[in-house]
Design a protein around this motif. Structure first.
Motif, PDB file in Angstrom:
ATOM      1  N   LEU A  86       0.985  -0.761  -0.400  1.00 46.88           N
ATOM      2  CA  LEU A  86      -0.221   0.239   0.021  1.00 46.88           C
ATOM      3  C   LEU A  86       0.865   1.319  -0.015  1.00 46.88           C
ATOM      4  N   ASP A  87       2.196   1.609   0.895  1.00 43.06           N
ATOM      5  CA  ASP A  87       3.014   2.737   0.964  1.00 43.06           C
ATOM      6  C   ASP A  87       3.624   2.747  -0.396  1.00 43.06           C
ATOM      7  N   THR A  88       3.829   1.164  -1.004  1.00 45.80           N
ATOM      8  CA  THR A  88       4.497   1.920  -2.201  1.00 45.80           C
ATOM      9  C   THR A  88       3.755   2.348  -3.585  1.00 45.80           C
ATOM     10  N   PHE A  89       2.537   1.918  -3.611  1.00 51.73           N
ATOM     11  CA  PHE A  89       1.421   1.860  -4.243  1.00 51.73           C
ATOM     12  C   PHE A  89       0.414   3.403  -3.882  1.00 51.73           C
ATOM     13  N   LEU A  90       0.706   3.978  -2.906  1.00 49.24           N
ATOM     14  CA  LEU A  90       0.184   4.839  -3.009  1.00 49.24           C
ATOM     15  C   LEU A  90       1.476   6.120  -3.058  1.00 49.24           C
ATOM     16  N   ALA A  91       2.244   6.110  -3.046  1.00 48.94           N
ATOM     17  CA  ALA A  91       3.670   6.657  -3.372  1.00 48.94           C
ATOM     18  C   ALA A  91       3.580   7.018  -4.802  1.00 48.94           C
ATOM     19  N   ASP A  92       3.782   6.244  -6.003  1.00 50.64           N
ATOM     20  CA  ASP A  92       3.287   6.339  -7.398  1.00 50.64           C
ATOM     21  C   ASP A  92       2.271   4.922  -7.833  1.00 50.64           C
ATOM     22  N   PRO A  93       1.707   5.410  -7.905  1.00 48.05           N
ATOM     23  CA  PRO A  93       0.444   4.848  -8.415  1.00 48.05           C
ATOM     24  C   PRO A  93       1.147   3.900  -9.718  1.00 48.05           C
ATOM     25  N   ARG A  94       0.507   4.348 -10.294  1.00 45.93           N
ATOM     26  CA  ARG A  94       1.080   3.998 -11.664  1.00 45.93           C
ATOM     27  C   ARG A  94       2.351   2.937 -12.316  1.00 45.93           C
ATOM     28  N   ALA A  95       3.719   3.614 -11.686  1.00 44.55           N
ATOM     29  CA  ALA A  95       4.979   3.352 -11.681  1.00 44.55           C
ATOM     30  C   ALA A  95       4.807   2.122 -11.111  1.00 44.55           C
ATOM     31  N   MET A  96       3.600   1.097  -9.834  1.00 50.89           N
ATOM     32  CA  MET A  96       4.001   0.452  -9.508  1.00 50.89           C
ATOM     33  C   MET A  96       2.653  -0.649 -10.146  1.00 50.89           C
ATOM     34  N   VAL A  97       1.651   0.079 -10.527  1.00 48.93           N
ATOM     35  CA  VAL A  97       1.054  -1.209 -11.820  1.00 48.93           C
ATOM     36  C   VAL A  97       0.498  -0.576 -13.082  1.00 48.93           C
ATOM     37  N   ALA A  98       1.719  -0.413 -13.633  1.00 53.20           N
ATOM     38  CA  ALA A  98       1.237   0.224 -14.765  1.00 53.20           C
ATOM     39  C   ALA A  98       0.084   0.870 -15.402  1.00 53.20           C
ATOM     40  N   GLY A  99      -0.839   0.808 -15.913  1.00 52.43           N
ATOM     41  CA  GLY A  99      -2.260   0.450 -16.453  1.00 52.43           C
ATOM     42  C   GLY A  99      -3.151   1.661 -15.207  1.00 52.43           C
ATOM     43  N   THR A 100      -3.347   0.611 -14.097  1.00 49.49           N
ATOM     44  CA  THR A 100      -3.727   1.391 -13.305  1.00 49.49           C
ATOM     45  C   THR A 100      -5.126   2.936 -13.302  1.00 49.49           C
ATOM     46  N   ARG A 101      -5.789   3.336 -12.684  1.00 54.25           N
ATOM     47  CA  ARG A 101      -6.602   4.028 -13.071  1.00 54.25           C
ATOM     48  C   ARG A 101      -6.553   4.887 -12.074  1.00 54.25           C
ATOM     49  N   MET A 102      -5.965   4.332 -10.557  1.00 53.54           N
ATOM     50  CA  MET A 102      -5.680   4.747 -10.129  1.00 53.54           C
ATOM     51  C   MET A 102      -5.069   6.591 -10.184  1.00 53.54           C
ATOM     52  N   MET A 103      -4.968   7.717 -10.391  1.00 54.63           N
ATOM     53  CA  MET A 103      -4.434   8.477 -10.426  1.00 54.63           C
ATOM     54  C   MET A 103      -3.621   9.267  -8.996  1.00 54.63           C
ATOM     55  N   LEU A 104      -4.092   9.517  -7.885  1.00 53.08           N
ATOM     56  CA  LEU A 104      -3.671  10.358  -6.712  1.00 53.08           C
ATOM     57  C   LEU A 104      -2.128   9.640  -6.428  1.00 53.08           C
ATOM     58  N   ARG A 105      -1.233  10.934  -6.177  1.00 53.44           N
ATOM     59  CA  ARG A 105       0.180  10.133  -5.624  1.00 53.44           C
ATOM     60  C   ARG A 105      -0.140  11.077  -4.192  1.00 53.44           C
ATOM     61  N   VAL A 106       0.190   9.847  -2.913  1.00 58.95           N
ATOM     62  CA  VAL A 106       1.094  10.860  -2.064  1.00 58.95           C
ATOM     63  C   VAL A 106       1.811  11.285  -1.677  1.00 58.95           C
ATOM     64  N   ALA A 107       2.601  11.772  -2.245  1.00 59.96           N
ATOM     65  CA  ALA A 107       4.167  11.981  -2.285  1.00 59.96           C
ATOM     66  C   ALA A 107       4.557  12.213  -0.518  1.00 59.96           C
ATOM     67  N   ASP A 108       4.325  12.557   0.429  1.00 65.81           N
ATOM     68  CA  ASP A 108       4.181  12.551   1.671  1.00 65.81           C
ATOM     69  C   ASP A 108       4.105  11.987   2.364  1.00 65.81           C
ATOM     70  N   GLU A 109       5.682  11.145   3.251  1.00 65.14           N
ATOM     71  CA  GLU A 109       5.988   9.290   3.840  1.00 65.14           C
ATOM     72  C   GLU A 109       5.366   9.768   4.648  1.00 65.14           C
TER      73      GLU A 109
END
Length: 126
Positions: A86-109
């Protein structure tokens, strides 16, 4: 603060990754969740919105909420949601799952850790 999980379930969630659990604050995570996530994801009700409901997300396979139309990328990702994934996904959803529809990135650790701690308290009511 009212929690929607049993003590045993919360302890199990915290044992998955003690470092993440110690660093995240569920109360702060609830506030961040309400500001950044609640417009798309439900936790209070097992109802899908723009995104799937997040009740019981810890330990759940990605792309598995009944009735939600996931992208093929998410359905086929093979991910099981843990505090780390979850932490990795929230940091950059599209880097973890190319093609996901999730757009929000939570940059703050810290915000990510807090969201994960909050989501760990959200289990499916029995």
């Amino acid at each position: 603060m009212k929690r929607s999980c049993s003590t045993a379930m919360l302890l199990a969630c915290l044992l998955i990754n003690p470092a993440l659990a110690q660093e995240g604050d569920a109360e702060s995570g609830n506030a961040v969740y309400r500001r950044q996530c609640a417009s798309c994801h439900q936790v209070a009700q097992p109802r899908n919105g723009v995104g799937p409901n997040l009740q019981g997300i810890i330990g759940r396979p990605a792309g598995s909420v009944e009735g939600f139309n996931y992208s093929a990328a998410m359905r086929d990702s093979g991910i099981t949601w843990t505090p780390e994934t979850l932490d990795t996904f929230l940091a950059d959803p599209r880097a973890m799952v190319a093609g996901t529809r999730m757009m929000l990135r939570v940059a703050d650790e810290q915000q990510r850790l807090d969201i994960v701690a909050f989501l760990a308290t959200q289990v499916v009511p029995q």
